[in-house]
Design a protein around this motif. Structure first.
Motif, short mmCIF file in Angstrom:
data_model
loop_
_atom_site.label_atom_id
_atom_site.label_comp_id
_atom_site.label_asym_id
_atom_site.label_seq_id
_atom_site.Cartn_x
_atom_site.Cartn_y
_atom_site.Cartn_z
N LYS A 1 54.67 31.72 59.02
CA LYS A 1 53.69 32.58 59.68
C LYS A 1 52.41 31.80 59.99
O LYS A 1 52.04 30.86 59.31
CB LYS A 1 53.33 33.78 58.81
N PHE A 2 51.74 32.25 61.05
CA PHE A 2 50.38 31.76 61.33
C PHE A 2 49.44 32.71 60.61
O PHE A 2 49.42 33.91 60.88
CB PHE A 2 50.11 31.76 62.85
N VAL A 3 48.68 32.19 59.66
CA VAL A 3 47.80 33.01 58.83
C VAL A 3 46.36 32.62 59.10
O VAL A 3 46.00 31.44 59.04
CB VAL A 3 48.14 32.83 57.33
N PHE A 4 45.55 33.64 59.42
CA PHE A 4 44.13 33.36 59.62
C PHE A 4 43.26 34.44 58.99
O PHE A 4 43.68 35.57 58.80
CB PHE A 4 43.79 33.16 61.10
N ASN B 1 39.12 22.55 50.18
CA ASN B 1 39.30 21.33 49.40
C ASN B 1 40.78 21.05 49.11
O ASN B 1 41.18 19.90 48.97
CB ASN B 1 38.51 21.41 48.09
N ARG B 2 41.58 22.10 49.04
CA ARG B 2 43.03 21.92 48.86
C ARG B 2 43.75 21.67 50.18
O ARG B 2 44.92 21.32 50.19
CB ARG B 2 43.64 23.18 48.22
N GLY B 3 43.06 21.85 51.29
CA GLY B 3 43.67 21.66 52.60
C GLY B 3 44.73 22.70 52.90
O GLY B 3 45.76 22.40 53.50
N GLU B 4 44.46 23.95 52.51
CA GLU B 4 45.42 25.02 52.75
C GLU B 4 45.73 25.12 54.23
O GLU B 4 44.84 24.97 55.07
CB GLU B 4 44.90 26.35 52.22
N ASN B 5 46.97 25.40 54.57
CA ASN B 5 47.41 25.48 55.96
C ASN B 5 47.15 26.89 56.51
O ASN B 5 48.06 27.61 56.89
CB ASN B 5 48.89 25.13 56.06
N ILE B 6 45.88 27.25 56.53
CA ILE B 6 45.42 28.53 57.07
C ILE B 6 44.27 28.23 58.02
O ILE B 6 43.66 27.17 57.95
CB ILE B 6 44.99 29.51 55.96
N SER B 7 43.98 29.17 58.88
CA SER B 7 42.82 29.04 59.78
C SER B 7 41.77 30.06 59.37
O SER B 7 42.11 31.20 59.05
CB SER B 7 43.24 29.28 61.23
N ILE B 8 40.54 29.64 59.41
CA ILE B 8 39.41 30.52 59.10
C ILE B 8 38.52 30.57 60.33
O ILE B 8 38.09 29.53 60.83
CB ILE B 8 38.58 30.00 57.90
N ILE B 9 38.28 31.76 60.81
CA ILE B 9 37.31 31.94 61.89
C ILE B 9 36.09 32.55 61.25
O ILE B 9 36.13 33.67 60.73
CB ILE B 9 37.88 32.81 63.02
N PHE B 10 35.02 31.78 61.24
CA PHE B 10 33.78 32.16 60.58
C PHE B 10 32.76 32.56 61.64
O PHE B 10 32.32 31.73 62.43
CB PHE B 10 33.28 30.98 59.75
N VAL B 11 32.43 33.83 61.69
CA VAL B 11 31.46 34.32 62.66
C VAL B 11 30.11 34.46 61.94
O VAL B 11 29.93 35.30 61.07
CB VAL B 11 31.91 35.66 63.27
N ASN B 12 29.21 33.61 62.32
CA ASN B 12 27.91 33.53 61.66
C ASN B 12 26.84 34.11 62.57
O ASN B 12 26.38 33.47 63.49
CB ASN B 12 27.61 32.07 61.34
N LEU C 1 51.53 33.74 69.65
CA LEU C 1 51.50 33.75 68.18
C LEU C 1 51.49 35.15 67.59
O LEU C 1 51.66 35.31 66.38
CB LEU C 1 50.26 33.00 67.66
N ARG C 2 51.26 36.16 68.40
CA ARG C 2 51.01 37.50 67.88
C ARG C 2 52.10 37.98 66.93
O ARG C 2 51.83 38.53 65.88
CB ARG C 2 50.79 38.49 69.02
N GLU C 3 53.35 37.79 67.30
CA GLU C 3 54.45 38.33 66.49
C GLU C 3 54.65 37.57 65.18
O GLU C 3 55.33 38.06 64.29
CB GLU C 3 55.75 38.32 67.30
N LYS C 4 54.05 36.39 65.05
CA LYS C 4 54.21 35.64 63.81
C LYS C 4 52.88 35.44 63.07
O LYS C 4 52.76 34.60 62.21
CB LYS C 4 54.90 34.30 64.06
N THR C 5 51.89 36.26 63.41
CA THR C 5 50.56 36.14 62.82
C THR C 5 50.32 37.18 61.74
O THR C 5 50.72 38.32 61.87
CB THR C 5 49.48 36.30 63.92
N ILE C 6 49.62 36.73 60.70
CA ILE C 6 49.10 37.64 59.68
C ILE C 6 47.62 37.34 59.56
O ILE C 6 47.22 36.20 59.32
CB ILE C 6 49.79 37.47 58.32
N CYS C 7 46.81 38.36 59.74
CA CYS C 7 45.35 38.23 59.66
C CYS C 7 44.88 38.84 58.34
O CYS C 7 45.30 39.93 57.97
CB CYS C 7 44.70 38.95 60.83
N VAL D 1 43.58 35.23 49.40
CA VAL D 1 44.68 36.09 49.82
C VAL D 1 45.51 35.38 50.90
O VAL D 1 46.74 35.39 50.85
CB VAL D 1 44.15 37.45 50.32
N ALA D 2 44.83 34.74 51.85
CA ALA D 2 45.54 34.02 52.91
C ALA D 2 46.37 32.88 52.33
O ALA D 2 47.49 32.61 52.81
CB ALA D 2 44.54 33.49 53.94
#
Length: 191
Positions: free
Chosen positions: A86-89, A110-121, A40-46, A75-76
């Motif tokens: 793109k894969f956006v996270f 709530n909108r079900g945006e097609n993005i991934s969130i990595i939450f480091v708690n 995924l690296r070449e098509k990812t935006i973080c 922003v994502a």
């Protein structure tokens, strides 16, 4: 003479600059491994926020953009809607996501945006001195709760997975601990 600039194959083996005991370094490494393994690296935006999460720019070899504090999901969302291929996270900490960015994450989920969130708690404001965060556990010590978090005076910890899971639109919400090799493997599989 024209030069062609490209990305090196991987920077996931870089030595961590996070505080000793903080698992951001482990999280960064498994995110890098997953991006490489899934090609995924070449098509990812973080999208990186303010806080410890911004150090990801030293570890991930992907296109990145910084956002204002707490605004990474907004922003994502804009990036994904403009570049749906793109894969956006986002990679967010507890102060960024569960405090100043609570509205942004809730509305994106709530909108079900097609993005991934990595939450480091890590349940503490590590970068600014160890103050209580919205996710600091009951009885957990911090510089601002020296006798431990007391729900009567400081309120209860925010349980973000449970809150977001209560919405209809999110497709995948999971919590992983990274306190052992076995759990790190589970976290990687989850990502």
């Amino acid at each position: 003479m024209d030069k062609i600039y490209g990305r090196p194959e991987s920077i996931r083996n870089r030595v961590s600059t996070y505080c000793p005991g903080c698992l951001h370094g482990v999280a960064n490494k498994i995110v890098a491994e997953v991006l490489d393994e899934l090609e995924l690296r070449e098509k990812t935006i973080c999208v990186l926020p303010v806080g410890c999460g911004t150090l990801g720019l030293f570890y991930w070899n992907v296109d990145m953009i910084s956002s204002a504090h707490g605004r990474a999901p907004a922003v994502a969302t804009g990036i994904k809607r403009c570049t749906p291929d793109k894969f956006v996270f986002c990679y967010q900490g507890d102060g960024d996501l569960a405090a100043i960015g609570l509205s942004e994450i809730m509305h994106a989920a709530n909108r079900g945006e097609n993005i991934s969130i990595i939450f480091v708690n890590n349940s503490i404001y590590g970068m600014t001195g160890g103050q209580m965060a919205p996710t600091t556990l009951e009885d957990q010590y911090s510089t601002t709760t020296q006798k431990g978090r007391n729900p009567i005076t400081e309120g209860y910890p925010m349980k973000m997975c449970e809150i977001i899971s209560g919405l209809e639109a999110p497709r995948y919400v999971a919590r992983f601990s990274m306190d052992s090799p076995k759990n790190i493997i589970k976290a990687k599989a989850g990502i």
